[in-house]
Design a protein around this motif. Structure first.
Motif: not given
Length: 195
Positions: A108, A116, A168, A172, A175, A177, A179, A192-195
């Motif tokens: 992350h 991603e 999963s 989460k 940190d 999300e 997709s 998954a995406k880094k917000l």
């Protein structure tokens, strides 16, 4: 990665699985965690890839595509916000359970905002009484990369369980999300995406 001679009586062979990475979107500068061995991601995305692996020999065996660096994924030496994408192709199974969260937190950190994480791995079920002598879980894979098919296999100590739900939740907690997530036979795929 397991090395040395292993007694076949200890091996449990899961059904052979097919994984097609052709067309899987991997953008920008890609960090491939555990990218030694067959170097599947580097075979697919070539010079976009920076492959890291703790084991120098694994990187030496990988095809000459992209950059290869001996590095521990739980303590990466990259600056923050360096990569657009991070991949983990059948790598997490080799990591001790206790460092997986740290690896995902480090991933992350080195991803750019909106970057991603793309992860493939095997489902490892609970070992039942009839399998107590089998302590190594092995899966053979047929990986399709465009017109190319790579026959390979992975084996790990059967002292853990992992599935799509487990990863999963772990992702989460780091940190990200999610997709996209799917079970593909006895393997899974997560994006998954880094917000």
């Amino acid at each position: 990665m397991m090395s040395g001679k292993i007694d076949n009586e200890r091996l449990y062979f899961a059904e052979k699985q097919k994984v097609n990475i052709t067309g899987v979107e991997l953008n920008g500068k890609i960090l491939d965690i555990g990218g030694g061995g067959e170097g599947i991601i580097a075979q697919y995305k070539k010079n976009q890839v920076v492959a890291i692996d703790k084991i120098k020999r694994e990187l030496e065996e990988a095809p000459d595509n992209g950059l290869k660096i001996v590095m521990d994924a739980s303590d990466m030496k990259f600056l923050d916000n360096t990569f657009d994408t991070a991949t983990c192709f059948f790598t997490m199974m080799y990591m001790p359970m206790e460092i997986r969260k740290k690896v995902l937190k480090e991933t992350h950190r080195v991803l750019k905002k909106g970057g991603e994480l793309v992860l493939w791995d095997m489902i490892i079920p609970q070992r039942i009484e009839e399998q107590k002598e089998k302590d190594i879980y092995v899966m053979r894979l047929e990986v399709t990369i465009g017109e190319k098919v790579v026959e390979t296999g992975y084996g790990t100590r059967w002292n853990k369980e992992q599935d799509l739900q487990y990863f999963s939740e772990l992702i989460k907690e780091a940190d990200f999300e999610i997709s996209e997530s799917m079970k593909l036979g006895e393997t899974y795929f997560l994006r998954a995406k880094k917000l």
